[in-house]
Scaffold this active site. Sequence first.
Site, mmCIF file in Angstrom:
data_model
loop_
_atom_site.group_PDB
_atom_site.id
_atom_site.type_symbol
_atom_site.label_atom_id
_atom_site.label_comp_id
_atom_site.label_asym_id
_atom_site.label_seq_id
_atom_site.Cartn_x
_atom_site.Cartn_y
_atom_site.Cartn_z
ATOM 1 N N HIS A 1 -10.205 1.202 1.414
ATOM 2 C CA HIS A 1 -9.712 2.530 1.827
ATOM 3 C C HIS A 1 -10.886 3.481 2.067
ATOM 4 O O HIS A 1 -10.873 4.275 3.006
ATOM 5 C CB HIS A 1 -8.814 3.142 0.743
ATOM 6 C CG HIS A 1 -7.367 2.770 0.856
ATOM 7 N ND1 HIS A 1 -6.619 3.047 1.978
ATOM 8 C CD2 HIS A 1 -6.522 2.156 -0.013
ATOM 9 C CE1 HIS A 1 -5.371 2.623 1.791
ATOM 10 N NE2 HIS A 1 -5.290 2.062 0.593
ATOM 11 N N CYS B 1 0.845 -1.195 0.000
ATOM 12 C CA CYS B 1 0.000 0.000 0.000
ATOM 13 C C CYS B 1 0.881 1.247 0.000
ATOM 14 O O CYS B 1 1.869 1.294 0.740
ATOM 15 C CB CYS B 1 -0.897 -0.019 1.237
ATOM 16 S SG CYS B 1 -2.015 1.385 1.327
ATOM 17 N N HIS C 1 -9.108 -3.687 -2.437
ATOM 18 C CA HIS C 1 -8.132 -2.929 -1.640
ATOM 19 C C HIS C 1 -8.507 -1.442 -1.610
ATOM 20 O O HIS C 1 -8.542 -0.830 -0.536
ATOM 21 C CB HIS C 1 -6.733 -3.129 -2.254
ATOM 22 C CG HIS C 1 -5.637 -2.389 -1.554
ATOM 23 N ND1 HIS C 1 -4.607 -3.024 -0.904
ATOM 24 C CD2 HIS C 1 -5.401 -1.052 -1.410
ATOM 25 C CE1 HIS C 1 -3.798 -2.114 -0.373
ATOM 26 N NE2 HIS C 1 -4.256 -0.909 -0.685
ATOM 27 N N GLU C 2 -8.828 -0.873 -2.794
ATOM 28 C CA GLU C 2 -9.125 0.568 -2.866
ATOM 29 C C GLU C 2 -10.474 0.903 -2.227
ATOM 30 O O GLU C 2 -10.604 1.933 -1.570
ATOM 31 C CB GLU C 2 -9.079 1.061 -4.323
ATOM 32 C CG GLU C 2 -7.764 0.840 -5.064
ATOM 33 C CD GLU C 2 -6.526 1.341 -4.318
ATOM 34 O OE1 GLU C 2 -6.638 2.247 -3.470
ATOM 35 O OE2 GLU C 2 -5.441 0.786 -4.566
HETATM 36 ZN ZN ZN Z 1 -3.639 1.082 -0.207
#
Ligand code: ZN
Length: 216
Positions: free
Chosen positions: A183, A137, A179-180
């Site tokens: 966030h 990341c 993953h995004e």
């Molecule tokens: Zn990330």
Amino acid sequence: MKRILYTAIVISVIFASCNTAKFSLKERQLILKKYSEKIMPLMLVSNKPDSVILYTESTDFEVNSKDKKLKKLVDLMYHTCIDSTNPGVGIAAPQLGVNKRIIWVQRFDKTQKPFEVYFNIKIKKYSSSKSDGWEGCLSIPGYRGIVRRSDTIVINYDTFNKKNITETVSGFTAVIFQHETDHLNGILYTDRIFDKSKLYTDEEYHRIFKTKKGSD
Ligand code: ZN
């Protein structure tokens, strides 16, 4: 009775406008700054004020293609993601200090592997079939970890020209989307690794990768 009805209407209008939040003053100031080569400083989990932003859930907002600040932010996000000194395959707005639901993802499932931007994105379905894969990341530099993610997901998002699209994505690109989107929900990949001792430095990762390659 009329008064109660009027109050109810006013409250519902306030709530409706809250659902499509605008940039905060702090976010506007951040976007309007000048950045060398369009690269914004990344929020790092090791920095306390940055980590507060990274762990905050991002809000939906009204997509307006004429909004100059939105256009500039999207452009800055892209250039920060592809920064040759520290390139990524995706980026989310909170990583640059903006808690709005905007991400860029490199589409490895499309020819020429383009980077694309998505607004107000949500994952509607996760497949029960999952696979383990290495992740890193931009907000946690120097480390890698193995995360279990769904192989296929169904996403829903808005485009710059206000279209709302539902799409099914599989493979590595689905991992980047997960993953995004995490966030945007205030979740980092390290939160998904149950055993924190299983976080590897970049050097350890390259050593393991090399050994594995050698044994194939
Ligand atoms: Zn990330």
